[in-house]
Design a protein around this motif. Structure first.
Motif, PDB file in Angstrom:
ATOM      1  N   THR A 107       0.809  -1.226   0.000  1.00 49.51           N
ATOM      2  CA  THR A 107       0.000   0.000   0.000  1.00 49.51           C
ATOM      3  C   THR A 107       0.840   1.273   0.000  1.00 49.51           C
ATOM      4  N   ALA A 112       3.940   7.029   2.689  1.00 52.41           N
ATOM      5  CA  ALA A 112       2.842   7.883   3.146  1.00 52.41           C
ATOM      6  C   ALA A 112       3.147   8.475   4.517  1.00 52.41           C
ATOM      7  N   ASP A 186      -4.399  10.447   3.894  1.00 54.59           N
ATOM      8  CA  ASP A 186      -4.238  10.344   2.441  1.00 54.59           C
ATOM      9  C   ASP A 186      -4.040   8.894   2.002  1.00 54.59           C
ATOM     10  N   ARG A 189      -7.521   7.089   2.309  1.00 57.14           N
ATOM     11  CA  ARG A 189      -8.433   7.556   1.257  1.00 57.14           C
ATOM     12  C   ARG A 189      -8.149   6.824  -0.048  1.00 57.14           C
ATOM     13  N   ARG A 190      -6.880   6.735  -0.382  1.00 55.77           N
ATOM     14  CA  ARG A 190      -6.493   6.070  -1.626  1.00 55.77           C
ATOM     15  C   ARG A 190      -6.796   4.581  -1.573  1.00 55.77           C
ATOM     16  N   VAL A 193     -10.535   3.781  -1.955  1.00 56.04           N
ATOM     17  CA  VAL A 193     -11.026   3.938  -3.320  1.00 56.04           C
ATOM     18  C   VAL A 193     -10.485   2.842  -4.222  1.00 56.04           C
ATOM     19  N   GLU A 194      -9.178   2.581  -4.139  1.00 57.00           N
ATOM     20  CA  GLU A 194      -8.554   1.613  -5.034  1.00 57.00           C
ATOM     21  C   GLU A 194      -9.023   0.188  -4.760  1.00 57.00           C
TER      22      GLU A 194
END
Length: 226
Positions: A107, A112, A186, A189-190, A193-194
């Motif tokens: 991930t 991040a 962040d 969130r990614r 969605v992914e």
């Protein structure tokens, strides 16, 4: 009325949800918040899912909630019995065949954390658990939470490939904590969605949102569940 199965994260137990549970009951719901097995190096993700299924029994209208590491367990419960919905709270979202150990690199977790730490002066990823996990939790409550640390998950579960071929065909929601210093907002969130095709609901809270914002979290958990 729904029955909420509340699945705790790594190092935790059912106590993690003790402020959320009465708020869900006040809204007319039943709650099951089991201590998942600990102190056994051989236990697997499947064992944890079986423990949740045993704890909820034949409860109707089941909503399964997974917090943090509980994101690896919650969908396994949905694969074992009918559930009304899955809700992930500041949670890891596994991909088929991916172990918890592999999740971090897959991930982009470290990058991040590095980016967010550069913005907040090193608060994100901080070695102090009071800074990284529960900075908005009242100190006595945070101290009690950290004193309850348990040996969960096991090494076997941590290295086990996630066994489902796909995410269960169950309505799934994600609650993201915007002040989370363990899982940067962040990043999740990614990932949401992914991996799920879901835009998260957001709450201004730390990773330990059930302790710092139990009323607001109860509202988010019951959104869309009656």
């Amino acid at each position: 009325m729904s029955t909420f199965a509340l699945i705790h994260g790594a190092g935790d137990g059912g106590w993690y949800w003790h402020l959320v549970e009465p708020r869900l009951r006040a809204r007319g719901h039943d709650v099951v918040a089991p201590d998942l097995p600990a102190d056994d190096d051989s236990l697997t993700l499947d064992d944890y899912a079986d423990a949740v299924v045993a704890a909820v029994g034949d409860a109707p209208d089941l909503v399964v909630v997974g917090q943090s590491f509980g994101g690896f367990t919650a969908p396994l419960v949905a694969a074992r019995r009918p559930v009304r919905a899955l809700v992930l709270v500041a949670a890891m979202v596994p991909a088929p065949g991916e172990s918890p150990e592999q999740w971090w690199a897959a991930t982009g977790y470290r990058e991040a954390v590095r980016r967010q730490a550069a913005l907040d002066g090193g608060l994100t990823g901080n070695d102090d658990p009071y800074v990284a996990f529960c900075h908005d939790v009242p100190r006595p409550l945070a101290e009690e939470a950290l004193s309850r640390d348990r040996a969960h998950p096991s090494p076997a579960a941590y290295t086990q490939p996630w066994p489902l071929p796909a995410w269960p065909a169950v309505p799934t929601r994600f609650v993201l904590c915007t002040q989370d210093r363990f899982f940067p907002a962040d990043l999740l969130r990614r990932v949401a969605v992914e991996r799920l095709g879901v835009v998260p609901a957001e709450i201004a809270a730390s990773h330990c949102v059930a302790l710092s914002r139990p009323e607001e979290l109860a509202d988010l958990l019951t959104t869309g569940t009656g």
